[in-house]
Write a protein that holds these residues in place. Structure first.
Motif, PDB file in Angstrom:
ATOM      1  N   ASP A 106      44.269  48.542  50.226  1.00  0.00           N
ATOM      2  CA  ASP A 106      43.001  48.938  49.617  1.00  0.00           C
ATOM      3  C   ASP A 106      43.197  49.327  48.150  1.00  0.00           C
ATOM      4  O   ASP A 106      42.379  48.987  47.292  1.00  0.00           O
ATOM      5  CB  ASP A 106      42.384  50.115  50.381  1.00  0.00           C
ATOM      6  CG  ASP A 106      41.858  49.708  51.745  1.00  0.00           C
ATOM      7  OD1 ASP A 106      41.618  48.503  51.949  1.00  0.00           O
ATOM      8  OD2 ASP A 106      41.693  50.586  52.605  1.00  0.00           O
ATOM      9  N   VAL A 107      44.302  50.038  47.874  1.00  0.00           N
ATOM     10  CA  VAL A 107      44.603  50.425  46.499  1.00  0.00           C
ATOM     11  C   VAL A 107      44.927  49.187  45.670  1.00  0.00           C
ATOM     12  O   VAL A 107      44.466  49.041  44.525  1.00  0.00           O
ATOM     13  CB  VAL A 107      45.779  51.420  46.452  1.00  0.00           C
ATOM     14  CG1 VAL A 107      46.236  51.646  45.009  1.00  0.00           C
ATOM     15  CG2 VAL A 107      45.380  52.749  47.077  1.00  0.00           C
ATOM     16  N   LEU A 108      45.711  48.272  46.236  1.00  0.00           N
ATOM     17  CA  LEU A 108      46.071  47.045  45.529  1.00  0.00           C
ATOM     18  C   LEU A 108      44.825  46.236  45.192  1.00  0.00           C
ATOM     19  O   LEU A 108      44.656  45.759  44.062  1.00  0.00           O
ATOM     20  CB  LEU A 108      47.019  46.210  46.389  1.00  0.00           C
ATOM     21  CG  LEU A 108      47.518  44.899  45.772  1.00  0.00           C
ATOM     22  CD1 LEU A 108      48.262  45.155  44.473  1.00  0.00           C
ATOM     23  CD2 LEU A 108      48.407  44.161  46.765  1.00  0.00           C
ATOM     24  N   GLU A 109      43.923  46.120  46.153  1.00  0.00           N
ATOM     25  CA  GLU A 109      42.674  45.381  45.924  1.00  0.00           C
ATOM     26  C   GLU A 109      41.826  46.068  44.856  1.00  0.00           C
ATOM     27  O   GLU A 109      41.241  45.405  43.991  1.00  0.00           O
ATOM     28  CB  GLU A 109      41.882  45.269  47.223  1.00  0.00           C
ATOM     29  CG  GLU A 109      40.606  44.474  47.077  1.00  0.00           C
ATOM     30  CD  GLU A 109      39.840  44.344  48.393  1.00  0.00           C
ATOM     31  OE1 GLU A 109      38.676  43.913  48.350  1.00  0.00           O
ATOM     32  OE2 GLU A 109      40.396  44.692  49.443  1.00  0.00           O
ATOM     33  N   GLN A 110      41.779  47.389  44.890  1.00  0.00           N
ATOM     34  CA  GLN A 110      41.007  48.142  43.901  1.00  0.00           C
ATOM     35  C   GLN A 110      41.555  47.911  42.496  1.00  0.00           C
ATOM     36  O   GLN A 110      40.787  47.707  41.544  1.00  0.00           O
ATOM     37  CB  GLN A 110      41.050  49.633  44.242  1.00  0.00           C
ATOM     38  CG  GLN A 110      40.226  50.508  43.330  1.00  0.00           C
ATOM     39  CD  GLN A 110      40.387  51.990  43.633  1.00  0.00           C
ATOM     40  OE1 GLN A 110      41.385  52.407  44.229  1.00  0.00           O
ATOM     41  NE2 GLN A 110      39.415  52.790  43.233  1.00  0.00           N
ATOM     42  N   LEU A 111      42.867  47.921  42.355  1.00  0.00           N
ATOM     43  CA  LEU A 111      43.487  47.710  41.042  1.00  0.00           C
ATOM     44  C   LEU A 111      43.243  46.293  40.530  1.00  0.00           C
ATOM     45  O   LEU A 111      42.953  46.086  39.354  1.00  0.00           O
ATOM     46  CB  LEU A 111      44.991  47.981  41.136  1.00  0.00           C
ATOM     47  CG  LEU A 111      45.375  49.463  41.256  1.00  0.00           C
ATOM     48  CD1 LEU A 111      46.808  49.615  41.755  1.00  0.00           C
ATOM     49  CD2 LEU A 111      45.201  50.184  39.928  1.00  0.00           C
ATOM     50  N   LEU A 112      43.343  45.314  41.414  1.00  0.00           N
ATOM     51  CA  LEU A 112      43.078  43.931  41.010  1.00  0.00           C
ATOM     52  C   LEU A 112      41.612  43.741  40.633  1.00  0.00           C
ATOM     53  O   LEU A 112      41.298  43.070  39.657  1.00  0.00           O
ATOM     54  CB  LEU A 112      43.462  42.980  42.148  1.00  0.00           C
ATOM     55  CG  LEU A 112      44.958  42.793  42.383  1.00  0.00           C
ATOM     56  CD1 LEU A 112      45.200  42.073  43.711  1.00  0.00           C
ATOM     57  CD2 LEU A 112      45.589  42.014  41.243  1.00  0.00           C
ATOM     58  N   ARG A 113      40.736  44.355  41.408  1.00  0.00           N
ATOM     59  CA  ARG A 113      39.301  44.213  41.145  1.00  0.00           C
ATOM     60  C   ARG A 113      38.911  44.857  39.821  1.00  0.00           C
ATOM     61  O   ARG A 113      38.166  44.266  39.025  1.00  0.00           O
ATOM     62  CB  ARG A 113      38.507  44.844  42.291  1.00  0.00           C
ATOM     63  CG  ARG A 113      36.997  44.609  42.212  1.00  0.00           C
ATOM     64  CD  ARG A 113      36.290  45.047  43.476  1.00  0.00           C
ATOM     65  NE  ARG A 113      36.458  46.467  43.721  1.00  0.00           N
ATOM     66  CZ  ARG A 113      37.135  46.983  44.739  1.00  0.00           C
ATOM     67  NH1 ARG A 113      37.747  46.199  45.605  1.00  0.00           N
ATOM     68  NH2 ARG A 113      37.223  48.295  44.913  1.00  0.00           N
ATOM     69  N   GLN A 114      39.433  46.039  39.555  1.00  0.00           N
ATOM     70  CA  GLN A 114      39.045  46.767  38.350  1.00  0.00           C
ATOM     71  C   GLN A 114      39.736  46.245  37.099  1.00  0.00           C
ATOM     72  O   GLN A 114      39.119  46.118  36.036  1.00  0.00           O
ATOM     73  CB  GLN A 114      39.361  48.256  38.525  1.00  0.00           C
ATOM     74  CG  GLN A 114      39.000  49.132  37.341  1.00  0.00           C
ATOM     75  CD  GLN A 114      37.499  49.321  37.182  1.00  0.00           C
ATOM     76  OE1 GLN A 114      36.747  49.027  38.095  1.00  0.00           O
ATOM     77  NE2 GLN A 114      37.083  49.789  36.017  1.00  0.00           N
ATOM     78  N   ASN A 115      41.037  45.948  37.197  1.00  0.00           N
ATOM     79  CA  ASN A 115      41.822  45.626  36.010  1.00  0.00           C
ATOM     80  C   ASN A 115      41.898  44.138  35.694  1.00  0.00           C
ATOM     81  O   ASN A 115      42.267  43.777  34.575  1.00  0.00           O
ATOM     82  CB  ASN A 115      43.238  46.188  36.153  1.00  0.00           C
ATOM     83  CG  ASN A 115      43.263  47.698  36.184  1.00  0.00           C
ATOM     84  OD1 ASN A 115      42.435  48.352  35.567  1.00  0.00           O
ATOM     85  ND2 ASN A 115      44.202  48.270  36.911  1.00  0.00           N
ATOM     86  N   MET A 116      41.569  43.286  36.654  1.00  0.00           N
ATOM     87  CA  MET A 116      41.591  41.861  36.381  1.00  0.00           C
ATOM     88  C   MET A 116      40.246  41.200  36.643  1.00  0.00           C
ATOM     89  O   MET A 116      39.636  40.613  35.745  1.00  0.00           O
ATOM     90  CB  MET A 116      42.692  41.177  37.208  1.00  0.00           C
ATOM     91  CG  MET A 116      43.017  39.751  36.753  1.00  0.00           C
ATOM     92  SD  MET A 116      41.913  38.448  37.389  1.00  0.00           S
ATOM     93  CE  MET A 116      42.505  38.340  39.085  1.00  0.00           C
TER      94      MET A 116
END
Length: 268
Positions: A106-116
């Motif tokens: 969930d954290v990995l998906e959040q970082l990809l969604r927000q930063n990329m």
């Protein structure tokens, strides 16, 4: 600077604080119309307090850039206020640790969604508008400029920040890919990879770990941490016509740190 931004309209995301705010304010000072965009309403209100509410060159938009509807609404609000968009600076980001051996998906998906993904989606939406604007003027000037802020973590992976590092490596590749796609429309897409610059996130890190300052300074050949303002002129260069033959490039602003990065823990 040759080929400035006076009279142009810019959207700056992450403009509520730190580097994004410094960029947006500098653009206003240089005569641009600027839409300050951020998900943090309180930070955005604080940033806007520096301007007269009646100032026709400045507007703000609060919304989560990772949501499709917010992206569309941000563009609509900009067109309602200024009738066009010439520059997009994707400066919003999320900094969060993630264990490479036990990554919370969930954290990995959040970082990809927000930063990329958020920046890519914003680029797609704004680029379509820029293409439409350029159709009536096929032989004059730039079709638009898009600048994505990146980080040394994209080039030098930070073990304790797996998702953050992956997201920005992907963002840099997206910058290059979109530069190829949009070049025929005279729209330039570039990035600025930075380190040893005093971002809002780095301030927070130094508050919690004051010993980190000495480690960053030691790892930076120029021997200091630069204020956010020193990053701004690089973004301005890529946003204005002085760089009209530059696209698909990632410029590094780090005081030489990436030549021999020895910090190895936090790259914000």
């Amino acid at each position: 600077m040759m080929g400035g931004i006076q009279g142009k309209t810019a959207i700056v995301t992450g403009a509520g604080r730190g580097i994004g705010r410094a960029i947006a304010r500098h653009f206003v000072d240089r005569g641009a119309n600027v839409m300050f965009a951020d998900s943090d309403e309180a930070a955005l209100s604080e940033a806007m307090a520096d301007f007269d509410e009646a100032d026709p060159k400045v507007r703000s938009f609060s919304g989560r850039m990772s949501e499709k509807l917010a992206t569309a609404n941000l563009l609509s609000a900009t067109l309602d206020a200024f009738d066009r968009v010439d520059i997009l600076v994707n400066a919003h980001r999320l900094v969060k640790a993630s264990d490479p051996l036990d990554t919370d998906l969930d954290v990995l998906e959040q970082l990809l969604r927000q930063n990329m993904m958020a920046g890519l989606r914003m680029t797609q939406v704004v680029a379509k508008r820029m293409i439409k604007q350029a159709e009536g003027n096929p032989d004059t000037g730039s079709g638009g400029a898009i600048v994505n802020l990146s980080t040394l973590a994209a080039q030098h992976p930070v073990p304790t920040m797996l998702g953050y590092s992956i997201a920005y490596a992907a963002q840099e590749q997206a910058t290059r890919a979109m530069a190829l796609v949009l070049a025929p429309h005279r729209i330039r897409v570039n990035g600025v990879r930075f380190g040893s610059v005093m971002s809002h996130e780095l301030k927070d890190s130094l508050r919690d770990k004051p010993e980190l300052r000495d480690r960053i300074v030691e790892a930076t050949p120029m021997g200091r941490i630069a204020p956010a303002d020193e990053l701004v002129d690089t973004v301005l260069y890529l946003a204005c016509d002085a760089s009209r033959f530059v696209t698909g490039q990632i410029l590094t602003v780090d005081g030489g740190r990436s030549l021999a990065d020895r910090v190895g823990t936090q790259t914000v």
